[in-house]
Scaffold this active site. Structure first.
Site, short mmCIF file in Angstrom:
data_model
loop_
_atom_site.label_atom_id
_atom_site.label_comp_id
_atom_site.label_asym_id
_atom_site.label_seq_id
_atom_site.Cartn_x
_atom_site.Cartn_y
_atom_site.Cartn_z
CE LYS A 129 39.06 44.46 55.36
NZ LYS A 129 38.68 44.12 54.00
NE ARG A 139 32.42 43.63 49.47
CZ ARG A 139 33.37 43.15 50.26
NH1 ARG A 139 33.05 42.34 51.26
NH2 ARG A 139 34.63 43.45 50.07
CE1 TYR A 184 22.85 35.68 84.42
CE2 TYR A 184 24.88 35.84 83.15
CZ TYR A 184 24.01 36.35 84.10
OH TYR A 184 24.30 37.53 84.73
CG MET A 213 29.01 41.79 79.57
SD MET A 213 28.21 43.22 80.28
CE MET A 213 26.55 43.05 79.65
C1 PLP Z 1 39.67 43.19 53.51
C2 PLP Z 1 40.15 43.36 52.13
C3 PLP Z 1 41.31 42.71 51.70
C4 PLP Z 1 42.07 41.71 52.55
O1 PLP Z 1 41.36 40.50 52.59
P1 PLP Z 1 41.94 39.23 53.40
O2 PLP Z 1 40.99 38.14 53.07
O3 PLP Z 1 41.88 39.61 54.85
O4 PLP Z 1 43.31 39.01 52.92
C5 PLP Z 1 41.77 42.99 50.43
N1 PLP Z 1 41.10 43.85 49.61
C6 PLP Z 1 39.95 44.46 49.98
C7 PLP Z 1 39.26 45.36 49.03
C8 PLP Z 1 39.44 44.23 51.25
O5 PLP Z 1 38.31 44.83 51.62
#
Ligand code: PLP
Length: 355
Positions: free
Chosen positions: A35, A129, A251, A299
Site C-alpha cells: 500500500k 479500526r 529561515y 522546502m
Molecule cells: C499495513 C498493513 C500490514 C503491514 O504492516 P507492517 O507493520 O508494515 O508489516 C498488514 N496488514 C494490514 C491490514 C495492514 O494495513
C-alpha cells in the site's frame, strides 16, 4: 540537467527482504503489503521485487490496476475492501480479493453479478479500526458463503501491539474463538508478528515494513534481522557557504556559527518529503562521511555541517537515508518511524529502479 535528487530502489534488496519474511513465516504464504505505492518505493519496484510473493496486498484501486498493467498475475488483496458498489465490478475485472470489514458491505455482494469474488472477512479483535465484531463473525461468514457473487470466504485480523512480547495474545485468542470451526484461510501477522509471534503465522502472513528494509521494532535494527534497505534517498551539494562566528543559517536563523565553518547546501527539502521537523542532530551522509543537519529544513534545501568532510564541494554526493544510514535512525531523530519517512517521499522525486 535534472535536479540531482533521486530515490534509488534496489530490486535485490526487496527480494532479499521477502526471502527473510518468508523464512521467518515458516510454511505460511506471503501477502507482500505494498500500500501507499509500496511504502513510497513505487509499484513497478514492488511488482519486480516481490515476484516470488504469493500475493500483493494493496488498498487503492488505481494501484491494483497499475500492478495488473505491470504484469502482476497472482492474487491481489484489497485491505480496506470496497468503498462503493462499483469497486466490486472493478474487482471482478481485475481479479481482486476483497476485505469485508462491515456488515453494510454485504448488500453489495448480494447484488454482485460479475465473476464471483474472493472475500476476506476482517474481524475486529481489539484494535477498533476496521473489522466486524467477533460475535457477528459466524453469521456473516455464513451469509457471505451462501452468496453466488462470493467464491470463498477467508478470515483475517490485524494487531495493534504485535511489536510487544505478549502484545497480540488477547487479540489472537479473540480471533481464534470467533473463527473456530469456520472454513477458509486465516491471516493475522504483520511484520512485527512475523518476526516475533510464530503462533500467529497461520495460512498467510502480511509483512509490510520489513520488506522495504526497515525495522518493525524500536529496539532491533533492520540489519540485525537480515534486512537490507530497499531505498537509497540521494542528492548532491549545490552550494557551499563559509560562515564566521555569529553568522546564522536558514529561515528563523535557528543556527548560529560559534566560529568559522563551512556548510553545504543540499538539494532536498520538505517538498521532497524530508521531514521539516528534523533537528540539527539528524545525521546526513556527505561523500560517504557522516555529518549532521544544521538549521531549519526548507522546502527545497537543507544545510549540513562540512567539518567532518573538508574535501566536500559543490557536486558532492549526499545520502539522506539508505545503505549508509538507516531510515529508522533518521526517523528516531525526528520522533517518528521509518514507515512515515518512506511513505512521505514526494512524487517529484524520481524513483530509479535498479537490480
Ligand atoms: C499495513 C498493513 C500490514 C503491514 O504492516 P507492517 O507493520 O508494515 O508489516 C498488514 N496488514 C494490514 C491490514 C495492514 O494495513
Amino acid at each position: 540537467m535534472p535536479r540531482p535528487i533521486v530515490a534509488r530502489i534496489s530490486i535485490a534488496a526487496l527480494a532479499n527482504n521477502l526471502g527473510v519474511a518468508r523464512s521467518m513465516g515458516g510454511s505460511a504464504r506471503v501477502w507482500a503489503v505494498a500500500k501507499a505505492s509500496a511504502y513510497g518505493h513505487g509499484m513497478a519496484a514492488a511488482v519486480s521485487g516481490f515476484s516470488q510473493a504469493d500475493g500483493l496486498a494493496l488498498l487503492d484501486y488505481d494501484s491494483a490496476r497499475l500492478a495488473r498493467e505491470l504484469g502482476w498475475t497472482r492474487p491481489i488483496l484489497m485491505l480496506e475492501g470496497p468503498f462503493e458498489p462499483d469497486d466490486l465490478v472493478t474487482a471482478s475485472a481485475l481479479d481482486l480479493s476483497l476485505v469485508v470489514h462491515d456488515r453494510s458491505q454485504l448488500v453489495w455482494f448480494a447484488d454482485h453479478r460479475g465473476s464471483p469474488l474472493e472475500v476476506w472477512l476482517k474481524v475486529n479483535s481489539g484494535m477498533n479500526r476496521l473489522g466486524v465484531s467477533p460475535a457477528d463473525v459466524a453469521e456473516l461468514h455464513g451469509r457471505l458463503s451462501a452468496l453466488p457473487g462470493v467464491a470463498r470466504v477467508s478470515l483475517m485480523t490485524h494487531f495493534a501491539d504485535a511489536d510487544l512480547p505478549d502484545g497480540p495474545k488477547p487479540a489472537r485468542l479473540r480471533f481464534d474463538a470467533a473463527t473456530q470451526g469456520l472454513s477458509g484461510d486465516r491471516s493475522l501477522a504483520n511484520s512485527a508478528a512475523v518476526g516475533l509471534h510464530a503462533e500467529t503465522h497461520a495460512d498467510w502472513v502480511r509483512p509490510g515494513i520489513m520488506l522495504y528494509g526497515a525495522s518493525p521494532f524500536d529496539d532491533r535494527s533492520a540489519a540485525s534481522l537480515g534486512l537490507r534497505p530497499a531505498m537509497s534517498f540521494e542528492t548532491r551539494l549545490i552550494a557551499v557557504q563559509h560562515l564566521n562566528r555569529g553568522d546564522t543559517v536558514g529561515y528563523g536563523s535557528t543556527f548560529t556559527a560559534s566560529g568559522p565553518m563551512r556548510i553545504g547546501v543540499v538539494a532536498c527539502g520538505y517538498g521532497d518529503g524530508y521531514p521539516r521537523r528534523a533537528p540539527s542532530t539528524t545525521p546526513v551522509i556527505v561523500d560517504g562521511v557522516r555529518t549532521n543537519l544544521i538549521g531549519r529544513v526548507s522546502m527545497d534545501m537543507l544545510t549540513v555541517d562540512l567539518a567532518p568532510v573538508p574535501s566536500a564541494a559543490i557536486g558532492s554526493s549526499v545520502q539522506l537515508w539508505g545503505p549508509m544510514l538507516a531510515v529508522d535512525e533518521v526517523a528516531r531523530h525526528c520522533g517518528t518511524i521509518g514507515y512515515e519517512l518512506l511513505c512521505a517521499v514526494a512524487a517529484r522525486v524520481p524513483r530509479f529502479v535498479q537490480d
